[in-house]
Design a protein around this motif. Structure first.
Motif, mmCIF file in Angstrom:
data_model
loop_
_atom_site.group_PDB
_atom_site.id
_atom_site.type_symbol
_atom_site.label_atom_id
_atom_site.label_comp_id
_atom_site.label_asym_id
_atom_site.label_seq_id
_atom_site.Cartn_x
_atom_site.Cartn_y
_atom_site.Cartn_z
ATOM 1 N N ASP A 27 -3.672 9.356 -1.874
ATOM 2 C CA ASP A 27 -2.238 8.986 -2.619
ATOM 3 C C ASP A 27 -2.432 8.797 -3.921
ATOM 4 N N HIS A 28 -1.481 9.464 -4.670
ATOM 5 C CA HIS A 28 -1.371 9.263 -5.989
ATOM 6 C C HIS A 28 -0.997 7.927 -6.444
ATOM 7 N N THR A 29 -1.733 7.283 -7.040
ATOM 8 C CA THR A 29 -1.658 5.703 -7.353
ATOM 9 C C THR A 29 -0.768 5.565 -8.567
ATOM 10 N N GLU A 30 0.425 5.004 -8.618
ATOM 11 C CA GLU A 30 1.034 4.777 -9.938
ATOM 12 C C GLU A 30 1.203 3.136 -9.934
ATOM 13 N N ARG A 62 2.151 -0.158 0.331
ATOM 14 C CA ARG A 62 0.939 0.208 0.534
ATOM 15 C C ARG A 62 -0.234 0.269 -0.555
ATOM 16 N N GLN A 63 0.073 0.831 -1.751
ATOM 17 C CA GLN A 63 -0.793 0.876 -2.863
ATOM 18 C C GLN A 63 -1.254 -0.393 -3.686
ATOM 19 N N HIS A 64 -0.017 -1.247 -3.595
ATOM 20 C CA HIS A 64 -0.052 -2.575 -4.148
ATOM 21 C C HIS A 64 0.302 -3.539 -3.147
ATOM 22 N N PRO A 65 -0.343 -3.900 -2.123
ATOM 23 C CA PRO A 65 -0.170 -4.965 -0.993
ATOM 24 C C PRO A 65 -0.093 -6.143 -1.305
ATOM 25 N N PHE A 88 5.676 -7.285 -6.442
ATOM 26 C CA PHE A 88 6.544 -5.938 -6.464
ATOM 27 C C PHE A 88 6.398 -5.659 -4.987
ATOM 28 N N ALA A 89 5.309 -5.684 -4.174
ATOM 29 C CA ALA A 89 5.261 -5.195 -2.963
ATOM 30 C C ALA A 89 6.054 -6.312 -2.030
ATOM 31 N N ARG A 90 6.325 -7.738 -2.328
ATOM 32 C CA ARG A 90 7.094 -8.388 -1.735
ATOM 33 C C ARG A 90 8.523 -7.985 -1.670
#
Length: 289
Positions: free
Chosen positions: A46-49, A79-82, A86-88
Protein backbone atom coordinates in the motif's frame (compact mmCIF):
# COMPACT_ATOMS: atom_id res chain seq x y z
CA UNK A 1 41.30 -37.15 9.91
CA UNK A 2 39.58 -34.13 8.39
CA UNK A 3 39.88 -35.47 4.87
CA UNK A 4 38.59 -38.84 5.92
CA UNK A 5 35.45 -37.19 7.29
CA UNK A 6 34.98 -35.36 4.05
CA UNK A 7 35.50 -38.49 2.07
CA UNK A 8 32.92 -40.29 4.11
CA UNK A 9 30.28 -37.65 3.23
CA UNK A 10 30.74 -37.65 -0.55
CA UNK A 11 27.54 -39.58 -1.21
CA UNK A 12 25.22 -37.13 0.55
CA UNK A 13 26.91 -34.16 -1.16
CA UNK A 14 26.63 -35.91 -4.51
CA UNK A 15 22.90 -36.32 -3.94
CA UNK A 16 22.54 -32.67 -3.10
CA UNK A 17 24.50 -31.66 -6.19
CA UNK A 18 22.37 -33.88 -8.38
CA UNK A 19 19.16 -32.37 -6.99
CA UNK A 20 20.48 -28.86 -7.54
CA UNK A 21 21.49 -29.69 -11.11
CA UNK A 22 17.90 -30.63 -11.83
CA UNK A 23 16.46 -27.47 -10.30
CA UNK A 24 19.03 -24.99 -11.56
CA UNK A 25 17.89 -24.90 -15.21
CA UNK A 26 14.37 -23.91 -14.20
CA UNK A 27 15.72 -21.24 -11.85
CA UNK A 28 17.93 -19.87 -14.60
CA UNK A 29 15.02 -19.85 -17.03
CA UNK A 30 12.78 -17.95 -14.60
CA UNK A 31 15.60 -15.53 -13.90
CA UNK A 32 15.98 -14.87 -17.62
CA UNK A 33 12.28 -14.30 -17.99
CA UNK A 34 12.16 -11.91 -15.02
CA UNK A 35 15.07 -9.97 -16.42
CA UNK A 36 12.95 -9.14 -19.45
CA UNK A 37 10.38 -7.44 -17.22
CA UNK A 38 11.40 -6.54 -13.69
CA UNK A 39 8.67 -6.91 -11.06
CA UNK A 40 7.91 -3.70 -9.20
CA UNK A 41 7.56 -4.84 -5.61
CA UNK A 42 6.04 -1.48 -4.67
CA UNK A 43 2.85 -2.57 -6.39
CA UNK A 44 2.37 -5.16 -3.66
CA UNK A 45 2.59 -2.64 -0.84
CA UNK A 46 0.00 0.00 0.00
CA UNK A 47 1.17 3.45 -0.86
CA UNK A 48 1.35 5.18 2.50
CA UNK A 49 0.22 8.78 2.73
CA UNK A 50 -0.09 11.06 5.74
CA UNK A 51 -3.25 10.49 7.77
CA UNK A 52 -4.48 14.07 7.44
CA UNK A 53 -4.04 13.99 3.67
CA UNK A 54 -6.06 10.79 3.30
CA UNK A 55 -8.72 12.08 5.67
CA UNK A 56 -9.13 15.36 3.81
CA UNK A 57 -9.27 13.51 0.52
CA UNK A 58 -12.06 11.41 1.97
CA UNK A 59 -13.97 14.52 3.00
CA UNK A 60 -13.50 16.06 -0.44
CA UNK A 61 -14.83 12.93 -2.13
CA UNK A 62 -17.73 12.84 0.29
CA UNK A 63 -18.67 16.45 -0.45
CA UNK A 64 -18.40 15.77 -4.18
CA UNK A 65 -20.70 12.78 -3.93
CA UNK A 66 -17.99 10.26 -4.77
CA UNK A 67 -19.07 8.00 -1.94
CA UNK A 68 -17.16 4.86 -2.87
CA UNK A 69 -13.93 6.82 -3.19
CA UNK A 70 -14.59 8.55 0.11
CA UNK A 71 -15.14 5.21 1.80
CA UNK A 72 -11.85 3.89 0.39
CA UNK A 73 -9.93 6.92 1.64
CA UNK A 74 -11.38 6.64 5.14
CA UNK A 75 -10.61 2.93 5.15
CA UNK A 76 -7.04 3.67 4.08
CA UNK A 77 -6.59 5.98 7.07
CA UNK A 78 -7.78 3.21 9.39
CA UNK A 79 -5.44 0.67 7.77
CA UNK A 80 -2.31 2.79 7.45
CA UNK A 81 -2.63 4.86 10.64
CA UNK A 82 -4.68 2.63 12.97
CA UNK A 83 -3.89 4.41 16.23
CA UNK A 84 -4.18 7.99 15.09
CA UNK A 85 -6.89 10.49 15.85
CA UNK A 86 -7.64 10.62 12.13
CA UNK A 87 -8.26 6.86 12.15
CA UNK A 88 -10.90 7.34 14.83
CA UNK A 89 -12.59 10.10 12.85
CA UNK A 90 -12.30 8.14 9.61
CA UNK A 91 -14.08 5.17 11.11
CA UNK A 92 -17.27 7.09 11.80
CA UNK A 93 -17.05 9.09 8.57
CA UNK A 94 -16.56 5.88 6.64
CA UNK A 95 -19.72 4.54 8.24
CA UNK A 96 -21.55 7.68 7.12
CA UNK A 97 -20.21 7.34 3.57
CA UNK A 98 -21.42 3.73 3.45
CA UNK A 99 -24.83 4.82 4.74
CA UNK A 100 -25.11 7.53 2.09
CA UNK A 101 -24.14 4.99 -0.57
CA UNK A 102 -26.87 2.60 0.59
CA UNK A 103 -24.35 0.08 1.90
CA UNK A 104 -26.30 -0.30 5.12
CA UNK A 105 -24.75 -3.48 6.45
CA UNK A 106 -21.25 -2.04 6.01
CA UNK A 107 -22.35 1.19 7.70
CA UNK A 108 -23.81 -0.72 10.63
CA UNK A 109 -20.68 -2.84 10.99
CA UNK A 110 -18.34 0.16 10.96
CA UNK A 111 -20.47 2.16 13.38
CA UNK A 112 -20.75 -0.77 15.79
CA UNK A 113 -16.98 -1.22 15.65
CA UNK A 114 -16.57 2.46 16.46
CA UNK A 115 -18.85 2.15 19.48
CA UNK A 116 -16.90 -0.87 20.69
CA UNK A 117 -13.58 0.97 20.47
CA UNK A 118 -14.69 4.50 21.39
CA UNK A 119 -17.91 4.31 23.43
CA UNK A 120 -17.28 7.54 25.36
CA UNK A 121 -16.22 9.94 22.61
CA UNK A 122 -18.21 12.87 21.27
CA UNK A 123 -18.94 11.00 18.03
CA UNK A 124 -20.37 7.92 19.78
CA UNK A 125 -23.93 9.30 19.60
CA UNK A 126 -23.44 9.96 15.89
CA UNK A 127 -22.28 6.39 15.32
CA UNK A 128 -25.38 5.12 17.12
CA UNK A 129 -27.49 7.45 14.99
CA UNK A 130 -25.98 6.03 11.78
CA UNK A 131 -26.88 2.51 12.92
CA UNK A 132 -30.45 3.58 13.58
CA UNK A 133 -30.74 5.36 10.23
CA UNK A 134 -29.36 2.32 8.42
CA UNK A 135 -32.05 0.12 9.96
CA UNK A 136 -34.70 2.78 9.34
CA UNK A 137 -33.92 2.96 5.62
CA UNK A 138 -34.50 -0.79 5.32
CA UNK A 139 -37.99 -0.86 6.87
CA UNK A 140 -40.41 -2.65 4.56
CA UNK A 141 -44.17 -2.27 4.16
CA UNK A 142 -46.42 -4.00 6.69
CA UNK A 143 -47.08 -6.97 4.43
CA UNK A 144 -43.48 -8.04 5.06
CA UNK A 145 -41.40 -8.85 8.12
CA UNK A 146 -40.76 -5.87 10.39
CA UNK A 147 -37.36 -6.91 11.75
CA UNK A 148 -35.79 -3.61 10.69
CA UNK A 149 -38.58 -1.65 12.36
CA UNK A 150 -37.87 -3.42 15.65
CA UNK A 151 -34.15 -2.77 15.25
CA UNK A 152 -34.84 0.88 14.52
CA UNK A 153 -36.89 1.28 17.69
CA UNK A 154 -34.27 -0.45 19.83
CA UNK A 155 -31.30 1.42 18.35
CA UNK A 156 -32.90 4.86 18.42
CA UNK A 157 -34.27 4.29 21.93
CA UNK A 158 -30.74 3.43 23.07
CA UNK A 159 -29.60 6.71 21.55
CA UNK A 160 -32.29 8.67 23.41
CA UNK A 161 -31.47 6.91 26.68
CA UNK A 162 -27.68 7.08 26.54
CA UNK A 163 -27.32 10.51 24.95
CA UNK A 164 -30.45 12.45 26.00
CA UNK A 165 -28.87 15.81 25.17
CA UNK A 166 -27.66 14.79 21.74
CA UNK A 167 -28.62 16.84 18.70
CA UNK A 168 -29.90 13.61 17.12
CA UNK A 169 -32.52 12.89 19.79
CA UNK A 170 -35.43 14.74 18.16
CA UNK A 171 -35.04 12.94 14.86
CA UNK A 172 -34.45 9.65 16.70
CA UNK A 173 -37.84 10.08 18.39
CA UNK A 174 -39.48 10.72 15.02
CA UNK A 175 -37.95 7.52 13.67
CA UNK A 176 -39.15 5.63 16.75
CA UNK A 177 -42.72 6.84 16.18
CA UNK A 178 -42.66 5.78 12.55
CA UNK A 179 -41.14 2.36 13.28
CA UNK A 180 -43.58 1.78 16.16
CA UNK A 181 -46.47 2.61 13.86
CA UNK A 182 -45.14 0.04 11.41
CA UNK A 183 -45.04 -2.62 14.12
CA UNK A 184 -48.61 -1.81 15.11
CA UNK A 185 -49.65 -1.92 11.47
CA UNK A 186 -48.19 -5.39 11.12
CA UNK A 187 -50.18 -6.60 14.14
CA UNK A 188 -53.34 -5.11 12.62
CA UNK A 189 -52.73 -6.83 9.31
CA UNK A 190 -52.38 -10.22 10.96
CA UNK A 191 -55.36 -9.54 13.24
CA UNK A 192 -57.61 -8.69 10.30
CA UNK A 193 -56.54 -11.90 8.59
CA UNK A 194 -57.62 -13.97 11.59
CA UNK A 195 -60.82 -11.98 11.98
CA UNK A 196 -61.82 -12.66 8.37
CA UNK A 197 -61.22 -16.36 8.97
CA UNK A 198 -63.31 -16.18 12.16
CA UNK A 199 -60.35 -17.22 14.26
CA UNK A 200 -61.42 -14.77 16.93
CA UNK A 201 -59.05 -15.73 19.75
CA UNK A 202 -56.02 -15.27 17.49
CA UNK A 203 -57.46 -12.00 16.20
CA UNK A 204 -58.09 -10.66 19.71
CA UNK A 205 -54.49 -11.43 20.67
CA UNK A 206 -53.19 -9.24 17.85
CA UNK A 207 -55.57 -6.35 18.50
CA UNK A 208 -54.83 -6.51 22.20
CA UNK A 209 -51.11 -6.18 21.47
CA UNK A 210 -51.83 -2.96 19.59
CA UNK A 211 -53.94 -1.49 22.41
CA UNK A 212 -51.51 -2.45 25.17
CA UNK A 213 -48.14 -1.95 23.47
CA UNK A 214 -48.79 0.60 20.74
CA UNK A 215 -51.36 2.84 22.37
CA UNK A 216 -49.77 6.00 20.95
CA UNK A 217 -50.17 4.95 17.31
CA UNK A 218 -52.93 5.69 14.84
CA UNK A 219 -53.86 2.00 14.76
CA UNK A 220 -55.29 1.84 18.28
CA UNK A 221 -58.58 3.36 17.13
CA UNK A 222 -59.26 0.57 14.66
CA UNK A 223 -57.93 -2.03 17.10
CA UNK A 224 -60.64 -1.11 19.65
CA UNK A 225 -63.30 -1.34 16.96
CA UNK A 226 -62.00 -4.74 15.86
CA UNK A 227 -62.00 -5.91 19.47
CA UNK A 228 -65.64 -4.86 19.73
CA UNK A 229 -66.39 -6.87 16.60
CA UNK A 230 -64.43 -9.96 17.67
CA UNK A 231 -65.76 -10.08 21.24
CA UNK A 232 -69.31 -9.52 19.99
CA UNK A 233 -68.92 -12.44 17.56
CA UNK A 234 -67.65 -14.63 20.43
CA UNK A 235 -70.63 -13.72 22.60
CA UNK A 236 -68.46 -11.85 25.12
CA UNK A 237 -70.76 -8.85 25.19
CA UNK A 238 -69.28 -7.21 28.29
CA UNK A 239 -65.86 -7.06 26.67
CA UNK A 240 -67.39 -5.84 23.41
CA UNK A 241 -69.23 -3.07 25.27
CA UNK A 242 -66.08 -2.08 27.13
CA UNK A 243 -64.03 -1.89 23.92
CA UNK A 244 -66.67 0.33 22.35
CA UNK A 245 -66.88 2.53 25.47
CA UNK A 246 -63.11 3.08 25.57
CA UNK A 247 -63.18 3.80 21.84
CA UNK A 248 -65.95 6.36 22.27
CA UNK A 249 -64.21 8.01 25.22
CA UNK A 250 -60.97 8.54 23.28
CA UNK A 251 -62.36 9.01 19.76
CA UNK A 252 -65.96 10.24 20.10
CA UNK A 253 -66.17 11.50 16.50
CA UNK A 254 -64.56 8.44 14.97
CA UNK A 255 -66.29 6.47 12.24
CA UNK A 256 -64.93 3.36 13.93
CA UNK A 257 -66.87 4.32 17.06
CA UNK A 258 -70.03 4.93 15.07
CA UNK A 259 -69.72 1.50 13.45
CA UNK A 260 -69.08 -0.18 16.82
CA UNK A 261 -72.05 1.60 18.40
CA UNK A 262 -74.26 0.49 15.55
CA UNK A 263 -73.11 -3.11 15.90
CA UNK A 264 -74.01 -3.19 19.60
CA UNK A 265 -77.34 -1.51 19.01
CA UNK A 266 -78.28 -4.25 16.53
CA UNK A 267 -78.66 -6.53 19.57
CA UNK A 268 -80.08 -3.93 21.94
CA UNK A 269 -76.72 -3.16 23.57
CA UNK A 270 -74.73 0.00 24.00
CA UNK A 271 -71.17 0.89 25.00
CA UNK A 272 -70.60 0.37 28.70
CA UNK A 273 -67.22 0.20 30.37
CA UNK A 274 -66.31 -2.58 32.77
CA UNK A 275 -63.62 -1.11 35.03
CA UNK A 276 -62.22 -4.56 35.77
CA UNK A 277 -61.54 -5.36 32.13
CA UNK A 278 -58.03 -5.27 30.69
CA UNK A 279 -59.41 -2.97 27.99
CA UNK A 280 -60.46 -0.39 30.57
CA UNK A 281 -57.02 -0.47 32.19
CA UNK A 282 -55.23 -0.24 28.84
CA UNK A 283 -57.54 2.58 27.78
CA UNK A 284 -56.01 4.84 30.39
CA UNK A 285 -52.71 4.64 28.52
CA UNK A 286 -54.11 5.70 25.17
CA UNK A 287 -52.70 9.00 24.02
CA UNK A 288 -53.79 8.91 20.39
CA UNK A 289 -51.62 9.25 17.31
Amino acid sequence: MFFSRVGQSKAPYRAVFLAFSLVAPSLMLSACMSSEKDVNLATYVDHTEPADVLYNQGLANLNAGRLDEASKKFDAVDRQHPYSEFARKSMVMGAFADYRAGNYEEAIGSAKRYLTLYPSTDDAAYAQYIIGLSYYRQIKDVTQDQKEARQTVQTMQDLVTRWPNSEYVDDAKDKIRFATDQLAGKEMQIGRYYLERREYIAAVKRFRTVVENYSNTRHVEEALARLTEAYYAMGLTSEAQTAAAVLGHNYPDSQWYKDSYKLLQSNGLEPRENAGSWISKAGKLITGA
